[in-house]
Design a protein around this motif. Structure first.
Motif, short mmCIF file in Angstrom:
data_model
loop_
_atom_site.label_atom_id
_atom_site.label_comp_id
_atom_site.label_asym_id
_atom_site.label_seq_id
_atom_site.Cartn_x
_atom_site.Cartn_y
_atom_site.Cartn_z
N HIS A 1 -7.61 -5.03 1.77
CA HIS A 1 -6.73 -5.29 2.89
C HIS A 1 -6.95 -6.51 3.72
O HIS A 1 -8.31 -6.79 4.05
CB HIS A 1 -6.40 -4.17 3.63
N PRO B 1 -3.74 2.68 -0.75
CA PRO B 1 -2.40 2.20 -0.25
C PRO B 1 -2.13 3.11 0.88
O PRO B 1 -2.10 4.22 0.94
CB PRO B 1 -1.46 2.22 -1.41
N GLU C 1 5.53 2.40 0.08
CA GLU C 1 4.23 1.47 0.32
C GLU C 1 3.52 1.01 -0.90
O GLU C 1 3.03 -0.26 -0.85
CB GLU C 1 3.31 2.21 1.38
N GLU D 1 5.93 -1.81 -2.27
CA GLU D 1 5.73 -3.08 -1.38
C GLU D 1 4.30 -3.79 -1.39
O GLU D 1 4.30 -5.09 -1.38
CB GLU D 1 5.96 -2.70 0.11
N GLU D 2 3.32 -2.88 -1.61
CA GLU D 2 2.06 -3.73 -1.51
C GLU D 2 1.41 -4.15 -2.95
O GLU D 2 0.85 -5.19 -2.80
CB GLU D 2 0.89 -2.65 -0.94
N THR D 3 1.98 -3.58 -3.95
CA THR D 3 1.49 -3.78 -5.18
C THR D 3 2.52 -4.09 -6.23
O THR D 3 2.15 -4.34 -7.39
CB THR D 3 0.65 -2.66 -5.75
N ASP E 1 1.25 -7.98 -2.51
CA ASP E 1 1.93 -8.53 -1.25
C ASP E 1 0.62 -9.35 -0.68
O ASP E 1 -0.02 -8.94 0.09
CB ASP E 1 2.35 -7.58 -0.37
N GLU F 1 -0.51 -8.95 3.30
CA GLU F 1 -1.40 -7.84 3.53
C GLU F 1 -2.63 -7.64 2.76
O GLU F 1 -3.59 -7.14 3.10
CB GLU F 1 -0.56 -6.51 3.56
N ILE F 2 -2.31 -7.73 1.54
CA ILE F 2 -3.35 -7.51 0.47
C ILE F 2 -4.12 -8.86 -0.32
O ILE F 2 -3.47 -9.68 -0.58
CB ILE F 2 -2.80 -6.72 -0.71
#
Length: 161
Positions: free
Chosen positions: A48, A60, A77, A80-82, A118, A121-122
């Motif tokens: 992160h 996550p 989530e 969105e993140e991966t 993303d 954030e990541i």
């Protein structure tokens, strides 16, 4: 006096009761974490960007939206993140005691999708064997993953109970 209060409470059923309860009780944000595994039993960890430099790795995680069911927060989530799709499993931890936050963790199983992080954030996303977790992993997340915890037992994996 108790009978009068009880009678009054029953008389104001519905929205007015909910308003009174809303104003009289504490409000919390709900942080939701997903212990996402693939078919090989590896766990998805994310590096992160906004977490402390000495502990950037974690599962996550994010906050539930108003009215959102917590297992669906995990699905959202992770997506969105991966960019990955997951099927949420059972609840494995519920903790409170934080100032204005409740923490919820669910098992989740990789269902598909293409890994595309993303990058706001990541910084990185990788699959790890539970016995080869990286340095800098959040302690609370390590406890959800490591042997001896509920997250690694076969009965705790989604679809096996």
């Amino acid at each position: 006096m108790k009978r009068v209060v009880a009678r009054l409470w029953r008389a104001i059923r519905g929205p007015l009761q909910w308003r009174i309860l809303w104003f009289a009780n504490a409000k919390y944000m709900v942080g939701v974490t997903g212990v996402v595994r693939n078919e090989a039993g590896q766990v998805l960890l994310l590096k992160h960007r906004m977490w402390p430099e000495e502990r950037p790795w974690g599962l996550p995680t994010g906050y539930a939206l108003k009215g959102e069911e917590f297992p669906l927060t995990v699905v959202r989530e992770v997506k969105e993140e991966t960019g990955l799709d997951v099927t949420p499993g059972r609840l494995i931890r519920l903790t409170s005691g934080y100032r204005l936050r409740v923490e919820v963790a669910y098992e989740a199983l990789l269902a598909g999708g293409t890994l595309k992080i993303d990058d706001f954030e990541i910084l990185e996303a990788r699959w790890f064997d539970p016995d080869e977790l990286p340095q800098g992993l959040q302690d609370s997340h390590r406890q959800l993953i490591t042997p001896g915890g509920t997250a690694t037992s076969p009965a705790a994996r989604p679809g096996t109970s």
